[in-house]
Design a protein around this motif. Structure first.
Motif, mmCIF file in Angstrom:
data_model
loop_
_atom_site.group_PDB
_atom_site.id
_atom_site.type_symbol
_atom_site.label_atom_id
_atom_site.label_comp_id
_atom_site.label_asym_id
_atom_site.label_seq_id
_atom_site.Cartn_x
_atom_site.Cartn_y
_atom_site.Cartn_z
ATOM 1 N N SER A 215 0.853 -1.182 0.000
ATOM 2 C CA SER A 215 0.000 0.000 0.000
ATOM 3 C C SER A 215 0.890 1.233 0.000
ATOM 4 C CB SER A 215 -0.902 -0.005 1.240
ATOM 5 O OG SER A 215 -1.824 1.059 1.202
ATOM 6 N N TYR A 216 0.451 2.281 -0.694
ATOM 7 C CA TYR A 216 1.312 3.438 -0.926
ATOM 8 C C TYR A 216 0.724 4.703 -0.320
ATOM 9 C CZ TYR A 216 3.019 -0.047 -4.130
ATOM 10 O OH TYR A 216 3.488 -1.233 -4.644
ATOM 11 N N GLY A 217 1.625 5.591 0.114
ATOM 12 C CA GLY A 217 1.191 6.830 0.737
ATOM 13 C C GLY A 217 0.553 7.790 -0.235
ATOM 14 N N LEU A 218 1.037 7.768 -1.478
ATOM 15 C CA LEU A 218 0.485 8.678 -2.484
ATOM 16 C C LEU A 218 0.736 8.129 -3.869
ATOM 17 C CD1 LEU A 218 3.270 10.116 -3.573
ATOM 18 C CD2 LEU A 218 2.941 11.566 -1.595
ATOM 19 N N ILE A 219 0.216 8.818 -4.858
ATOM 20 C CA ILE A 219 0.369 8.412 -6.254
ATOM 21 C C ILE A 219 0.414 9.659 -7.127
ATOM 22 C CG2 ILE A 219 -2.104 8.226 -6.711
ATOM 23 C CD1 ILE A 219 0.552 5.775 -7.987
#
Length: 470
Positions: A215-219
């Motif tokens: 899972s990623y903090g931003l994109i």
């Protein structure tokens, strides 16, 4: 053709000279445009699909033949220029696909000045020029010339996972690690902290659940070209960089502010998915809707449209919206700045039916029409504040755009970010910056890549200056 950009109103003489029939378009059974054919060239997105349906509806009421052709954005750009150069009178209304192209095509003579048409045929009740947002007016004006009408807003927003930000366990963990409360970020420093905090590996927990995927903090849409350029413009604005000085026609891509923006953007790499460098906005939105991203600065209408379809792993109720972050002590005095891309429809200068085309455009961009389009087409965002106010009870998320219109954030179209005549080189500037940042994100040295971008941009600006001097 040298003009000064204005951001407020239209010449009083034009407004006062408008025809004022007070007639609702739906009442025009004996329309003088019965049997006239109006052809519209556009691409497909929420605003254009809604507008296309609206002009077909109005055209049918008027007994008008409305023909619509939709191309991809790249195809549209080529088609408009080729048809104009060939002397074709194929089109009446044209969607530019971007404010920068509106300016470029007007400068080349491809688009007509609407001001004389407004003065001669305009209906004050339908047009309501001052009711259009400030960025929407500024996006189509060169001095007293009007290059088109802004029929929809396309503002960016920070979309965030409200369920994650409001989770008690996550709030406690964040406060323990960073020393302040977990709330939607206001500054880019906070944005960085939260991006790091919400980046988790498969098997770790997020909001009490074990992750099946990373899972990623931003994109960000970091695919080289328009996607990367329009995302990165926000960074340049936030850190106070001036892409081009319209008075000197000098590029500013090697300024301290530009270097700081590039350094910050590069610092976000650990919080993006590994394949971010190939992601267009479609891929980034799909990842966000899949529940694998905590924050996404994206066009508000695109997020609302995507979430409204209900095809992802998260629901609309799990998503909140706020302004993109700001940077303290911005050299240009901007607050929460971002690139706005209002949708503009213009009249093809070789059209044989300019009066009918203008009246159709005017009716389709009226308050009544914008309210109707928003109700029928999820993701259509009115450019008129009165339409937003009318709809906010049934579409509460529109409060975001109302707050922006009331001064909560600096929504800048390319016309404000690269004032005329700089905007005539915007395509080359965008490509130069995109090439540089793309290289920086895969290991290129920031000073070297920005120097290359500066040289390319300056060459394009010098060419524009030379052509205007002739």
């Amino acid at each position: 053709m040298m003009f000064e950009m204005t951001r407020r109103g239209i010449l009083a003489a034009v407004i006062c000279g408008m025809a004022f029939s007070g007639t609702n378009w739906a009442e025009a059974a004996d329309s003088p445009y019965k049997g006239v054919t109006v052809r519209f060239l556009t691409s497909s997105n929420a605003s254009q699909d809604a507008f296309s349906e609206k002009i077909k509806e109005i055209g049918a009421a008027w007994g008008m033949n409305v023909e619509i052709r939709k191309l991809t954005t790249d195809e549209l750009q080529k088609k408009v220029v080729l048809d104009y150069v060939a002397g074709a009178d194929t089109w009446d209304l044209v969607y530019s696909g971007g404010v920068q192209r509106t300016f470029q095509w007007y400068n080349q003579g491809i688009f007509d000045d609407l001001a004389p048409l407004i003065a001669k045929y305009g209906d004050k009740k339908l047009l309501d020029w001052d009711g259009i947002s400030e960025s929407g007016r500024g996006a189509v004006m060169l001095d007293d010339h009007i290059m088109g009408l802004t029929i929809a807003a396309s503002d960016q927003a920070l979309a965030y996972r409200k369920d994650l930000f409001e989770n008690p366990e996550e709030q406690a963990a964040f406060k323990a690690k960073y020393g302040y409360d977990l709330k939607p970020p206001v500054t880019y420093e906070q944005y960085h902290d939260m991006a790091a905090f919400f980046t988790r590996k498969k098997g770790e927990k997020l909001a009490g659940k074990v992750l099946d995927n990373d899972s990623y903090g931003l994109i960000n849409s970091n695919k080289k070209g328009t996607f990367l350029w329009h995302d990165y413009e926000n960074q340049l604005m936030a850190f106070g960089a001036q892409v081009c000085d319209p008075k000197t026609m000098k590029a500013g891509l090697t300024s301290p502010e530009s270097i700081k923006a590039a350094e910050y953007y590069k610092s976000l790499i650990p919080y993006w998915p590994p394949d971010h460098i190939n992601m267009a906005s479609g891929e980034t939105m799909a990842l966000f809707a899949a529940g694998r991203v905590a924050m996404n600065i994206e066009y508000f209408d695109r997020v609302v449209y995507t979430m409204g379809k209900g095809e992802g792993a998260i629901t609309s109720e799990q998503v909140g919206y706020t302004y993109p972050p700001t940077e303290d002590n911005n050299a240009r005095g901007l607050k929460h700045p971002y690139r706005a891309g209002p949708a503009v429809i213009s009249i093809f200068s070789r059209s044989k039916n300019k009066e009918a085309a203008y009246k159709l455009l005017e009716a389709a961009s009226s308050l009544e029409s914008q309210v109707d389009m928003a109700r029928k087409t999820p993701g259509f965002m009115p450019s008129r504040t009165a339409a937003l106010e009318t709809l906010k009870g049934e579409m509460p998320y529109l409060q975001y755009l109302i707050d922006v219109a009331n001064g909560g954030a600096d929504a800048l179209s390319d016309a404000q970010e690269m004032p005329y005549p700089c905007i005539l080189a915007s395509s080359e500037i965008g490509d130069a910056v995109s090439d540089a940042i793309s290289q920086i994100l895969i290991g290129g040295e920031i000073p070297d890549e920005l120097e290359k971008a500066q040289a390319k941009a300056q060459k394009a600006l010098d060419k524009v200056r030379g052509s205007l001097a002739k």
